[in-house]
Design an enzyme around this catalytic site. Structure first.
Site, short mmCIF file in Angstrom:
data_model
loop_
_atom_site.label_atom_id
_atom_site.label_comp_id
_atom_site.label_asym_id
_atom_site.label_seq_id
_atom_site.Cartn_x
_atom_site.Cartn_y
_atom_site.Cartn_z
N GLY A 20 64.73 -12.63 -1.29
CA GLY A 20 64.30 -13.95 -1.72
C GLY A 20 63.15 -14.47 -0.88
NE ARG A 24 65.89 -11.99 4.97
CZ ARG A 24 66.83 -12.84 4.59
NH1 ARG A 24 67.49 -12.63 3.46
NH2 ARG A 24 67.12 -13.88 5.32
NE ARG A 43 52.06 -20.06 -9.01
CZ ARG A 43 52.35 -21.17 -9.66
NH1 ARG A 43 53.35 -21.95 -9.24
NH2 ARG A 43 51.69 -21.54 -10.73
NE ARG A 87 70.09 -11.93 -4.13
CZ ARG A 87 69.58 -12.56 -3.06
NH1 ARG A 87 68.33 -12.31 -2.70
NH2 ARG A 87 70.31 -13.40 -2.35
CB SER A 90 71.51 -14.06 3.42
OG SER A 90 70.74 -15.11 2.85
CG ASP A 204 76.50 -18.91 5.00
OD1 ASP A 204 77.23 -19.54 4.21
OD2 ASP A 204 75.44 -18.37 4.65
NE ARG A 217 70.64 -15.81 9.99
CZ ARG A 217 70.62 -16.63 8.96
NH1 ARG A 217 69.71 -16.45 8.02
NH2 ARG A 217 71.48 -17.63 8.85
#
Length: 234
Positions: A20, A24, A43, A87, A90, A204, A217
């Site tokens: 996303g 990353r 963008r 995909r 997280s 989380d 992470r």
């Protein structure tokens, strides 16, 4: 080149990993791909193409939520010929047995609503992963001794959820975690005859409130990326 992807057709590989977060995508490309080249920055949604073990791979940010992912997945499939879309992202854990840092391989993705809902009207379509990818990802995770869960997830169309009653029912029915994109990705892959999978890191937990510290992470997300790459080319 499309409205949202400024790459030449030959700049996009048939295998695409879709985090996303565009940064990353940058980190994953620079960490795992050889000769990674920036092919899209329209963008600010960064995309890179390089190679992994000799295989061409594109890593393209999708943005947050199903409407954003739908734009990029549609264009990658229809205009650039992507065949395998995974995909990498997280998610929030929902079951007690699912711990922060664990990996979830999403077999199915339930949702209240998605950009494709209008097509089905009264039908509750059941979006699911490609079996070959899922099986290969499970084997790759086992080889890495990664704590892994396989099952259903929930793709929410809101980040700040105010439906504790719905969360309770999802936990009751075995939903492993919540994220915001996979259901639409699986639906588009089914529509266009492509392969899709979501490989997710639990960052989380909705039940305990525990969250993965930022300095820890990278290693956890690295497992996720390597599992996705191994699955794509098994």
């Amino acid at each position: 080149m499309t409205i949202h992807i400024g790459a030449a057709k030959d700049d996009i590989a048939e295998t695409v990993l879709m985090p996303g977060d565009p940064y990353r995508a940058k980190w994953a490309a620079e960490t795992f791909l050889k000769d990674a080249k920036l092919v899209n920055e329209v963008r600010g949604m960064l995309g890179y193409t390089g190679s992994w073990n000799g295989h061409p791979v594109t890593i393209q940010g999708s943005g947050m939520g199903m409407p954003s992912l739908s734009i990029y997945a549609n264009e990658l499939i229809r205009d650039f010929g992507a065949k395998t879309l995974i995909r990498i992202g997280s998610c929030g854990g929902m079951q007690d047995r699912v711990k922060v840092r664990d990996v979830i391989l999403a077999m199915t993705a339930s949702t209240l609503n998605s950009p494709s809902s209008g097509i089905f009207r009264e039908l509750n379509f059941a979006p699911c992963a490609d079996w070959g990818l899922l099986q290969a990802a499970a084997q790759a995770a086992a080889k890495r001794n990664a704590a892994t869960h396989i099952g259903g997830i929930y793709s929410s169309d809101v980040f700040y959820d105010e439906r504790p009653d719905l969360n309770e029912q999802m936990v009751r029915h075995g939903i492993l975690g919540v994220e915001m994109e996979a259901a639409e990705l699986y639906t588009l892959a089914a529509r266009h005859g492509c392969r899709a999978l979501a490989v997710l890191t639990v960052s989380d937990h909705l039940g305990t409130g525990e969250a993965l510290p930022s300095d820890q992470r990278e290693r956890s997300f690295g497992d996720m990326v390597e599992i996705a790459l191994e699955a794509a080319f098994s």
